[in-house]
Design an enzyme around this catalytic site. Sequence first.
Site, PDB file in Angstrom:
ATOM      1  CG  ASP A 122     -17.005 -28.119 -28.868  1.00  0.00           C
ATOM      2  OD1 ASP A 122     -18.146 -28.127 -29.360  1.00  0.00           O
ATOM      3  OD2 ASP A 122     -16.105 -28.919 -29.207  1.00  0.00           O
ATOM      4  CG  ASP A 157     -10.301 -31.167 -13.699  1.00  0.00           C
ATOM      5  OD1 ASP A 157     -10.679 -30.034 -13.332  1.00  0.00           O
ATOM      6  OD2 ASP A 157      -9.264 -31.703 -13.244  1.00  0.00           O
ATOM      7  CG  ASP A 205     -21.600 -32.103 -27.670  1.00  0.00           C
ATOM      8  OD1 ASP A 205     -22.126 -31.044 -28.062  1.00  0.00           O
ATOM      9  OD2 ASP A 205     -21.227 -33.013 -28.440  1.00  0.00           O
ATOM     10  CE1 TYR A 248     -13.232 -25.090 -30.084  1.00  0.00           C
ATOM     11  CE2 TYR A 248     -14.479 -24.655 -32.081  1.00  0.00           C
ATOM     12  CZ  TYR A 248     -14.251 -25.421 -30.968  1.00  0.00           C
ATOM     13  OH  TYR A 248     -15.042 -26.516 -30.734  1.00  0.00           O
ATOM     14  CE  LYS A 269      -6.629 -28.565 -15.581  1.00  0.00           C
ATOM     15  NZ  LYS A 269      -7.191 -29.634 -14.718  1.00  0.00           N
TER      16      LYS A 269
END
Length: 367
Positions: free
Chosen positions: A246, A222, A250, A135, A190
């Site tokens: 992020d 994942d 959601d 970001y 990851k």
Amino acid sequence: MKIAVLPGDGIGTEIVAEAVKVLKVLDLPLELEHAPVGGAAYEASGHPLPDSTLQLAKDADAILFGAVGDWKYDKLDRPLRPEQAILGLRKHLGLFANFRPAICYPELTHASSLKPELVAGLDILIIRELTGDIYFGQPRGRRTAVDGHFPGSEEAFDTMRYSRPEIERIAHVAFQAARKRGRRVTSVDKANVLETFQFWKDVMIEVGAEYPDVELDHMYVDNAAMQLVKAPKRFDVMVTGNMFGDILSDAAAMLTGSIGMLPSASLDKNNKGLYEPSHGSAPDIAGKGIANPLATILSAAMMLKFSLNQPVAAARIESAVAAVLAQGLRTPDIWSEGTQKVGTREMGDAVVSALNAATTMTKTIKG
Ligand code: IPM
Ligand code: MG
């Protein structure tokens, strides 16, 4: 206690108005000062985060934020887009620790898109690092490729990076939060592909050694996405980087029935914070009076608890929200057969009434 109130765009103004209404009936010495932010500020002064708004946010004890963004600003240069307001506030105020609880209220089990038995009693806390990662990593931009699959062609690039102190401090936040709950932390990374997240994992393990009473496990992002929709109750505290957080937050939000129910807190190292609903500005339903104000009202409760040291007032708001849900009141996003559909304002009014009713009852009992 000074609160900067930044409603922003879209449904932001509607939902923040309801949270302000709730704060005002609490009988606390709160000084609320409003300022424009996002598209609204761009319209008013040509910048999504005007100096005066940033200064107000810096001077305040806490910030109550609505939402920013509208498709009509998508063509603006990036620094002028509404989203830069929230990114700028996070960066300038050092709000690195983002708390996104996902709690499924018993009354809303059936509003979830998952089977009720998968979400009944769900109570997980996503802790998202908020000021680092891809970001904010530099360099970023567009250029002509010198290597890669198509040398000489136009390309865009961003930089994913985390420094040791950035990972250490969010790790401490996560372990300390876990101590107050189920004492389990899942660090999402990851590490199988990205150097940044191998480092993240290594540092998590190091910091975790200081918290032998908290169980630490690791999950690739994942797999974490899959587990969130397969068996979400296996999680207690999930800690992850800015980008993965992020996305996962959601997904987690939707497990609870509606993203319209989820509050969030973004804290600096001294627990000063910005409080906002986890959802966005929803321009498609703005101005219709149908947005769910509960996420913002619950964010105000988090603000009282984390930044203003008013845990009793926070608990009162949370009970009032539970009470209106028990009464069967629902905004359209959480409505189901047999419940009563209400608008934004009616929902806010109902929370205020529930607060007043609880106060009257306490007074009666105390005699
Ligand atoms: C969020 C939002 C923001 C983000 C946007 C509005 C910049 O999606 O708070 O999750 O990506 O962090
Ligand atoms: Mg988001």
